[in-house]
Design a protein around this motif. Structure first.
Motif, mmCIF file in Angstrom:
data_model
loop_
_atom_site.group_PDB
_atom_site.id
_atom_site.type_symbol
_atom_site.label_atom_id
_atom_site.label_comp_id
_atom_site.label_asym_id
_atom_site.label_seq_id
_atom_site.Cartn_x
_atom_site.Cartn_y
_atom_site.Cartn_z
ATOM 1 N N SER A 7 11.228 0.756 -8.730
ATOM 2 C CA SER A 7 10.268 0.658 -7.624
ATOM 3 C C SER A 7 9.635 2.008 -7.323
ATOM 4 C CB SER A 7 10.962 0.112 -6.372
ATOM 5 O OG SER A 7 11.381 -1.219 -6.585
ATOM 6 N N GLU A 10 6.970 2.392 -9.851
ATOM 7 C CA GLU A 10 5.816 1.547 -9.534
ATOM 8 C C GLU A 10 4.994 2.161 -8.406
ATOM 9 O OE1 GLU A 10 6.715 -2.574 -8.818
ATOM 10 O OE2 GLU A 10 8.246 -2.563 -10.377
ATOM 11 N N LEU A 11 5.673 2.715 -7.429
ATOM 12 C CA LEU A 11 4.974 3.344 -6.316
ATOM 13 C C LEU A 11 4.147 4.531 -6.797
ATOM 14 C CD1 LEU A 11 4.494 3.364 -3.291
ATOM 15 C CD2 LEU A 11 6.580 4.716 -3.025
ATOM 16 N N SER A 13 2.755 4.803 -9.665
ATOM 17 C CA SER A 13 1.547 4.294 -10.323
ATOM 18 C C SER A 13 0.507 3.853 -9.289
ATOM 19 C CB SER A 13 1.887 3.142 -11.274
ATOM 20 O OG SER A 13 2.213 1.969 -10.565
ATOM 21 N N GLN A 14 0.959 3.350 -8.151
ATOM 22 C CA GLN A 14 0.022 2.955 -7.091
ATOM 23 C C GLN A 14 -0.661 4.179 -6.479
ATOM 24 O OE1 GLN A 14 -0.924 -0.193 -6.448
ATOM 25 N NE2 GLN A 14 0.409 -0.727 -8.162
ATOM 26 N N ARG A 17 -3.653 4.895 -8.502
ATOM 27 C CA ARG A 17 -4.741 3.972 -8.169
ATOM 28 C C ARG A 17 -5.395 4.354 -6.852
ATOM 29 N NH1 ARG A 17 -3.050 -2.056 -8.689
ATOM 30 N NH2 ARG A 17 -5.292 -2.283 -8.839
ATOM 31 N N ALA A 18 -4.564 4.717 -5.861
ATOM 32 C CA ALA A 18 -5.103 5.112 -4.558
ATOM 33 C C ALA A 18 -5.967 6.360 -4.688
ATOM 34 C CB ALA A 18 -3.960 5.343 -3.572
#
Length: 71
Positions: A7, A10-11, A13-14, A17-18
């Motif tokens: 997790s 994954e965070l 990778s976000q 994107r942000a």
């Protein structure tokens, strides 16, 4: 713990994107990315410790009777 470590990845990778869509700026990205990287490394190190320790089952002994009398 492996789910938590995943997790954290994954965070991270976000955060990319942000940053790409200008939700966060470069400074915020670098701070958040660093924090999640550290957390991921800490989780990995703790997982390695748990795998390598010779202590199995409960990691701490039960409180002694003396301790129970004090509480």
């Amino acid at each position: 713990m492996s789910i938590s470590k995943g997790s954290a990845g994954e965070l991270r990778s976000q955060f990319f994107r942000a940053l790409d869509i200008d939700v966060i700026n470069q400074t915020e990205f670098e701070e958040l990315n660093m924090m999640t990287t550290i957390i991921g490394k800490q989780l990995g190190a703790f997982m390695n410790y748990l795998k390598s320790t010779t202590i199995k089952g409960k990691k701490f002994s039960e409180p002694s009777e003396d301790y129970e009398l004090l509480s």
